[in-house]
Design a protein around this motif. Structure first.
Motif, PDB file in Angstrom:
ATOM      1  N   PRO A 139       0.814  -1.220   0.000  1.00 11.87           N
ATOM      2  CA  PRO A 139       0.000   0.000   0.000  1.00 11.87           C
ATOM      3  C   PRO A 139       0.850   1.274   0.000  1.00 11.87           C
ATOM      4  O   PRO A 139       1.664   1.481   0.897  1.00 11.87           O
ATOM      5  N   LEU A 143       2.061  11.486   0.599  1.00 10.31           N
ATOM      6  CA  LEU A 143       2.786  12.443   1.439  1.00 10.31           C
ATOM      7  C   LEU A 143       2.382  13.838   0.984  1.00 10.31           C
ATOM      8  O   LEU A 143       2.878  14.324  -0.036  1.00 10.31           O
ATOM      9  N   GLY A 145       2.960  16.827   2.000  1.00  8.92           N
ATOM     10  CA  GLY A 145       3.992  17.864   1.940  1.00  8.92           C
ATOM     11  C   GLY A 145       4.834  17.739   0.691  1.00  8.92           C
ATOM     12  O   GLY A 145       5.148  18.718   0.021  1.00  8.92           O
ATOM     13  N   ALA A 146       5.193  16.501   0.346  1.00  7.13           N
ATOM     14  CA  ALA A 146       6.066  16.281  -0.795  1.00  7.13           C
ATOM     15  C   ALA A 146       5.275  16.109  -2.087  1.00  7.13           C
ATOM     16  O   ALA A 146       5.848  16.152  -3.176  1.00  7.13           O
ATOM     17  N   PRO A 152       6.054   1.505   1.195  1.00 10.39           N
ATOM     18  CA  PRO A 152       6.916   1.133   2.328  1.00 10.39           C
ATOM     19  C   PRO A 152       7.747  -0.128   2.088  1.00 10.39           C
ATOM     20  O   PRO A 152       8.631  -0.419   2.876  1.00 10.39           O
ATOM     21  N   CYS A 153       7.453  -0.881   1.031  1.00 11.63           N
ATOM     22  CA  CYS A 153       8.131  -2.182   0.879  1.00 11.63           C
ATOM     23  C   CYS A 153       9.512  -2.033   0.264  1.00 11.63           C
ATOM     24  O   CYS A 153      10.513  -2.353   0.878  1.00 11.63           O
ATOM     25  N   GLY A 155      10.426   0.932  -1.516  1.00 12.50           N
ATOM     26  CA  GLY A 155      10.762   2.327  -1.756  1.00 12.50           C
ATOM     27  C   GLY A 155      10.326   2.862  -3.112  1.00 12.50           C
ATOM     28  O   GLY A 155      10.951   3.782  -3.631  1.00 12.50           O
TER      29      GLY A 155
ATOM     30  N   LEU B 287      -3.197   2.008   6.068  1.00 10.80           N
ATOM     31  CA  LEU B 287      -2.143   1.939   5.060  1.00 10.80           C
ATOM     32  C   LEU B 287      -0.742   2.122   5.624  1.00 10.80           C
ATOM     33  O   LEU B 287       0.239   1.950   4.921  1.00 10.80           O
ATOM     34  N   ARG B 288      -0.637   2.487   6.888  1.00 14.35           N
ATOM     35  CA  ARG B 288       0.709   2.637   7.463  1.00 14.35           C
ATOM     36  C   ARG B 288       1.186   1.266   7.902  1.00 14.35           C
ATOM     37  O   ARG B 288       1.147   0.927   9.088  1.00 14.35           O
ATOM     38  N   VAL B 289       1.581   0.456   6.947  1.00 16.25           N
ATOM     39  CA  VAL B 289       2.000  -0.901   7.267  1.00 16.25           C
ATOM     40  C   VAL B 289       3.392  -1.143   6.697  1.00 16.25           C
ATOM     41  O   VAL B 289       3.833  -0.458   5.778  1.00 16.25           O
ATOM     42  N   TYR B 290       4.071  -2.138   7.257  1.00 20.56           N
ATOM     43  CA  TYR B 290       5.419  -2.479   6.813  1.00 20.56           C
ATOM     44  C   TYR B 290       5.509  -3.984   6.619  1.00 20.56           C
ATOM     45  O   TYR B 290       6.123  -4.680   7.420  1.00 20.56           O
ATOM     46  N   TRP B 370      16.451  -0.795   1.782  1.00 21.57           N
ATOM     47  CA  TRP B 370      15.709  -0.244   0.654  1.00 21.57           C
ATOM     48  C   TRP B 370      14.342   0.284   1.051  1.00 21.57           C
ATOM     49  O   TRP B 370      13.684   0.926   0.266  1.00 21.57           O
ATOM     50  N   SER B 371      13.908  -0.036   2.260  1.00 19.55           N
ATOM     51  CA  SER B 371      12.590   0.431   2.679  1.00 19.55           C
ATOM     52  C   SER B 371      12.697   1.820   3.269  1.00 19.55           C
ATOM     53  O   SER B 371      13.491   2.054   4.166  1.00 19.55           O
ATOM     54  N   PRO B 372      11.895   2.764   2.763  1.00 14.44           N
ATOM     55  CA  PRO B 372      11.899   4.076   3.389  1.00 14.44           C
ATOM     56  C   PRO B 372      11.362   3.968   4.814  1.00 14.44           C
ATOM     57  O   PRO B 372      10.560   3.095   5.105  1.00 14.44           O
ATOM     58  N   LEU B 374       8.978   5.262   7.059  1.00 17.12           N
ATOM     59  CA  LEU B 374       7.809   6.149   7.105  1.00 17.12           C
ATOM     60  C   LEU B 374       7.423   6.493   8.532  1.00 17.12           C
ATOM     61  O   LEU B 374       6.468   7.236   8.753  1.00 17.12           O
ATOM     62  N   GLU B 400       9.181  17.463   5.758  1.00 21.32           N
ATOM     63  CA  GLU B 400       7.878  17.587   5.082  1.00 21.32           C
ATOM     64  C   GLU B 400       7.920  17.144   3.632  1.00 21.32           C
ATOM     65  O   GLU B 400       6.932  16.634   3.101  1.00 21.32           O
ATOM     66  N   LYS B 401       9.038  17.388   2.945  1.00 16.51           N
ATOM     67  CA  LYS B 401       9.121  17.032   1.529  1.00 16.51           C
ATOM     68  C   LYS B 401       9.519  15.570   1.332  1.00 16.51           C
ATOM     69  O   LYS B 401       9.758  15.128   0.207  1.00 16.51           O
ATOM     70  N   GLY B 402       9.644  14.848   2.414  1.00 14.89           N
ATOM     71  CA  GLY B 402       9.862  13.410   2.297  1.00 14.89           C
ATOM     72  C   GLY B 402      11.320  12.991   2.242  1.00 14.89           C
ATOM     73  O   GLY B 402      11.614  11.798   2.169  1.00 14.89           O
ATOM     74  N   TYR B 405      12.471  10.376   4.820  1.00 12.57           N
ATOM     75  CA  TYR B 405      12.030   8.984   4.744  1.00 12.57           C
ATOM     76  C   TYR B 405      13.156   8.094   4.196  1.00 12.57           C
ATOM     77  O   TYR B 405      13.230   6.919   4.503  1.00 12.57           O
ATOM     78  N   CYS B 406      13.980   8.671   3.344  1.00 11.68           N
ATOM     79  CA  CYS B 406      15.025   7.869   2.689  1.00 11.68           C
ATOM     80  C   CYS B 406      16.438   8.231   3.141  1.00 11.68           C
ATOM     81  O   CYS B 406      17.353   7.446   2.978  1.00 11.68           O
ATOM     82  N   ARG B 430      17.361   4.279   2.711  1.00 13.64           N
ATOM     83  CA  ARG B 430      17.185   3.999   1.281  1.00 13.64           C
ATOM     84  C   ARG B 430      18.210   4.778   0.451  1.00 13.64           C
ATOM     85  O   ARG B 430      18.801   4.262  -0.471  1.00 13.64           O
TER      86      ARG B 430
END
Lengths: 196, 502
Positions: A139, A143, A145-146, A152-153, A155, B287-290, B370-372, B374, B400-402, B405-406, B430
Motif C-alpha cells: 500500500p 505524502l 507535503g512532498a 513502504p516495501c 521504496g 495503510l501505514r504498514v510495513y 531499501w525500505s523508506p 515512514l 515535510e518534503k519526504g 524517509y530515505c 534507502r
C-alpha cells in the motif's frame, strides 16, 4: 492350493539384500487355473475393476473439483460504491477513502473494505488511485507535503499524477473509475489491481 | 508380567505387527563413526519437526476460526486468554522454523555427500517435493496469522503470480480466491495449510521413508569410490555384509539424541522468545504498514528489492522456476561418479556460493535498507541549534518534503560528540546518509541532485519552489564534518559522475 498361494508372497523387504529390482510377477506356473476360460474371465474382471474404479474416482472428483474451482471462474459483478458527499472533497486535495468490495461474503469482516486515494481535480471531476504499488502490491502512502506517493516495501515513489518517480515500480499507479451520482462521489470497485 | 506377555503374544499373533516392523529395525545400515554419523540425523530431525507441527497444529485448530472476519480475534483469544495458547503458537512457529531450517540442511547435506546418486534418485525427487511443500506451509502458515502483514502478503503473492505469461491474471485471482483479498481468501488458505499441503507431505514422507528402507541408507562417501549403476548395488550389499550395523539401536540412538534436541530447542524458544507478535488487524484501509515475510522467506524479499527492475519479469518467475528445474534434473543427469565432496569441486563451489548468497541476502533483509522509514518524526529544531531562519525552514522541509524517509541525518552534527538520550541519527537508509553532505558536495552539486533525482529518487524540480529548494540546500550545507576534516575533491567527482549517469 491355499498353502501354495501364501508361499508365493514376496519376502519382506530386506534393504541392501536384493541387488536386482523386486520381482514383479510372483505367480508361478501351475498355481492358477490356466484354462483359456479362466484367463479370459480374469482379463474381464481386471478390466471391469479398473473401469469401475475409474468411474468411482470421476464420480467423486468431478463435483468436488467443480466446487473448489467454480468460484474462481465466476465473474464478480462490478458495482459503483459511494465514498462520500461531493461537497466533502476540496479541489486539489488528496484524501484516503474506503469502500466495500463489489460482492463481499457475509463473513469477510473488515477485509470487505478497500482503500483508495481520491483527489478532486475539478468541479465534478475526480481521480482515484489504487493504494497498491504497481511493483508488488504494497500500500502506497500519500505524502501531502512532498506531493508524492511512497511505498513502504521497496521504496517505490510516484508523482501526484500516479507516474513513477523512483524505485522499482514498472508502471504508473492503477486508477479506479469515478463518477458523481446524486451528489455522491462513486468509485467503481474493481478490486485489487492485477498487473499484467 | 505373565499377563502382559500373554496380551502382547495374542496381539502379535492376530496382527503380525512386530514381525512386520522387525526387519526394518534389524536391517543393516552402513557403519558410521562420530565424524560422519551425526550428519545422518538431519532427515529424522525434519520428521521430528514435522511431528511437532502436526501436534501443535491440531491443537491450535481446535480454537482457530478460519473466517476472515473472526480469525484475528480467535488468534488474539488463543494468545491472550487460553492456557498454553501463547506457548502453542510459539511451538508452531518455532517448529515450523526448525522444519524449514532442517529441511534445507538435510537437502544440502545430501547434495554435499552425493547421496542423491544411483539408486537414490527418487529419494531425492520425493525430497524436492517435500522441500517445496515445506516452504509452501511456511508461506500459507504466515497468512493464517491474518494480521496486517498476512493481508498484504497475499496481495504481494498474487502480484508475483500475476507476472506469469498468459495465465497470470487467473493465477492471481486463484491466489486471492477472487478479485480482492477477503472472506474467501482465508478459508482457502486454511484449507491449503491444513488439508491439501499436509496431505501431499504425508504421502511423500511415506514414499521417502519407503525408499530410504528399500534403497538403503547411503554409506559415507570415500574418495575414489565412484558410483557405477552396474556395480553399486552389489558393492553396497557386500559393504553391509562386511561392516554393516543394525539400524536399531546402532544408528537410531543418534536420531533419538537429535530428536530431543529439536524438541527442547523448540520448547525453549516457545517459552523464552514466544510466538511472533500479532500485529494490527487486517484492515485494508490502514495503510501505514510495513509488510515483511517471516525469516525463512526474508532472503527472497531481499532478492525482489535488489534486482534491477528490468530483470524482474524474469527473476520473479524464472528464479523459483530455475531452482525447481535444477533440483529435478540434478539426480537425472548426475547420478553416477564420485560422491566425495573432495572430488566434486564445482559442486562444492556451488554450495559455497549458495550459502554465501542466501546468508548475505538474509542479513540484508533484516536491515532492509531499501525500505523508506515512514515512521520517522520531524527533527526537534532546538536540537539542531540552527541560527538562521532559512536553515531552520530547510530542516522542517527536509521532513515535510519526504527527504527524511530515505535519507538519514545525524541531528547533533558529527562535530558534537556528546551522547544524548534520544537517538542521534534519524531517517531512512534507502538513500545516502546526509550527515556530512555539506563537506562532500558543493551547493551546485546538491541542487543538481535534488532537482534531477536518480533511479531511486524522484525529481524534485517540480515539487519545490525556489525558496524551498534554497532552504533545503542551506540546511544540508550545515551538515558538515568538524573543520579540518574536509573531504571535498575526489569524492565529489565520483558523486557527480554517478549522478549524471542516472
Amino acid at each position: 492350493m491355499k498353502q501354495d498361494y501364501e508361499n508365493t508372497n514376496p519376502k519382506p523387504l530386506a534393504p541392501g539384500h536384493h541387488p536386482g529390482p523386486l520381482p514383479t510377477d510372483v505367480r508361478e506356473p501351475g498355481v492358477w487355473d490356466d484354462t483359456p476360460e479362466a484367463i479370459n474371465r480374469r482379463k474381464f474382471l481386471t478390466q471391469l475393476s479398473i473401469a469401475l474404479g475409474g468411474l468411482t474416482g470421476v464420480a467423486l472428483v468431478v463435483p468436488v473439483a467443480a466446487f473448489i474451482v467454480a468460484p474462481l471462474f465466476k465473474e464478480t459483478p462490478i458495482v459503483w460504491r459511494a465514498v462520500g458527499d461531493l461537497n466533502k472533497f476540496k479541489v486539489g486535495e488528496t484524501v484516503q477513502v474506503s469502500f466495500d468490495d463489489s460482492s463481499p461474503v457475509p463473513w469477510a469482516g473488515i477485509t470487505a473494505k478497500t482503500a483508495a486515494w481520491l483527489r478532486r481535480t475539478g468541479d465534478s471531476s475526480f481521480i482515484c488511485f489504487a493504494v497498491n504499488c504497481s511493483h508488488l502490491g504494497c500500500p502506497v502512502t500519500w505524502l501531502p507535503g512532498a506531493r508524492l506517493f511512497m511505498c513502504p516495501c521497496h521504496g517505490g515513489v510516484y508523482y501526484e499524477d500516479g507516474k513513477v518517480a523512483a524505485g522499482p515500480p514498472p508502471h504508473s499507479l492503477f486508477t479506479y473509475d469515478t463518477r458523481v451520482n446524486n451528489g455522491q462521489v462513486e468509485v467503481r470497485a474493481t478490486g485489487v489491481p492485477i498487473p499484467t | 508380567m505373565a499377563i502382559i506377555k500373554g496380551i502382547l503374544g495374542w496381539l502379535e499373533d492376530r496382527t503380525g505387527l512386530g514381525a512386520a516392523v522387525k526387519p526394518v529395525l534389524d536391517h543393516k545400515v552402513p557403519y558410521t563413526n562420530w565424524k560422519t554419523g551425526w550428519w545422518y540425523v538431519l532427515g529424522s530431525a525434519v520428521l521430528v519437526a514435522f511431528m511437532i507441527q502436526v501436534i501443535s497444529g491440531i491443537a491450535l485448530s481446535t480454537s482457530y476460526v478460519s473466517s476472515a472476519g473472526e480469525a484475528y480475534n480467535s488468534l488474539k483469544f488463543i494468545t491472550d486468554e487460553m492456557i498454553f495458547g501463547n506457548f502453542l503458537r510459539g511451538m508452531h512457529f518455532w517448529g515450523g522454523s526448525a522444519m524449514v531450517l532442517l529441511v534445507g540442511a538435510h537437502a544440502l547435506h545430501v547434495f554435499i555427500v552425493g547421496a542423491f546418486k544411483f539408486p537414490r534418485e527418487v529419494n531425492w525427487l520425493s525430497g524436492v517435493v517435500l522441500f517445496f511443500t515445506t516452504l509452501a506451509m511456511g508461506f500459507t502458515g504466515q497468512l493464517l496469522r491474518w494480521d496486517q502483514t498476512a493481508y498484504w502478503s497475499v496481495i504481494v503473492g498474487a502480484d508475483q503470480a500475476a507476472r506469469t505469461p498468459f495465465i497470470g491474471e487467473s493465477l492471481a485471482k486463484f491466489v486471492m480466491a477472487g478479485n480482492t483479498v477477503g472472506g474467501a481468501t482465508l478459508s482457502r488458505f486454511f484449507a491449503y495449510h491444513v488439508f491439501f499441503i499436509p496431505g501431499i507431505i504425508f504421502l511423500f514422507i511415506g514414499l521417502h521413508l519407503f525408499l530410504v528402507i528399500r534403497n538403503g541408507i547411503s554409506e559415507p562417501p570415500e574418495r575414489g569410490e565412484a558410483v557405477d549403476p552396474k556395480t553399486y548395488r552389489q558393492r553396497y550389499h557386500d559393504l553391509l555384509e562386511k561392516t554393516g550395523v543394525p539400524f536399531w539401536p546402532d544408528a537410531v540412538w543418534r536420531d533419538a539424541v537429535a530428536a530431543i534436541i529439536v524438541v527442547l530447542g523448540v520448547v525453549g524458544l516457545s517459552i523464552f522468545v514466544g510466538p511472533p507478535h500479532l500485529e494490527a488487524p487486517p484492515d485494508p484501509t490502514e495503510l501505514r504498514v510495513y509488510p515483511r515475510p517471516d525469516w525463512y522467506l526474508l532472503w527472497y524479499f531481499s532478492v525482489l528489492a535488489l534486482i534491477p527492475p528490468a530483470a524482474e519479469p524474469y527473476v520473479i518467475l524464472g528464479g523459483p522456476g530455475l531452482a525447481i528445474v535444477l533440483m529435478i534434473i540434478l539426480p537425472l543427469i548426475a547420478n553416477k561418479g564420485e560422491r566425495s565432496p573432495l572430488r566434486r569441486p564445482w559442486a562444492m563451489g556451488f554450495v559455497l556460493l549458495l550459502v554465501i548468497m542466501i546468508s548475505t541476502l538474509w542479513i540484508t533483509g533484516l536491515v532492509s535498507p531499501w525500505s523508506p522509514d515512514l515512521t520517522t518524526k520531524p527533527i526537534d529544531p532546538a536540537v539542531l541549534k540552527l541560527s538562521d531562519a532559512q536553515t531552520q525552514l530547510g530542516a522542517k522541509l527536509f521532513y515535510e518534503k519526504g527527504c527524511q524517509y530515505c535519507h538519514a541525518i545525524d541531528v547533533y552534527g558529527p562535530s558534537d560528540a556528546s551522547q544524548p538520550g534520544s537517538p542521534r541519527v534519524v531517517g531512512g537508509a534507502r538513500g545516502p546518509d546526509l550527515s556530512t553532505t555539506g563537506s562532500r558536495l558543493t551547493k551546485e552539486q546538491i541542487v543538481v541532485r535534488i532537482l534531477n533525482g536518480g533511479n531511486s529518487m524522484p525529481q524534485f524540480g517540480t515539487l519545490l519552489t525556489p525558496p524551498e529548494l534554497d532552504a533545503i540546500v542551506a540546511f544540508l550545507q550545515t551538515r558538515k564534518l568538524p573543520t579540518g576534516e574536509h573531504q571535498q575533491g575526489k569524492a565529489n567527482e565520483v558523486e557527480v559522475s554517478t549522478n549524471q549517469k542516472k
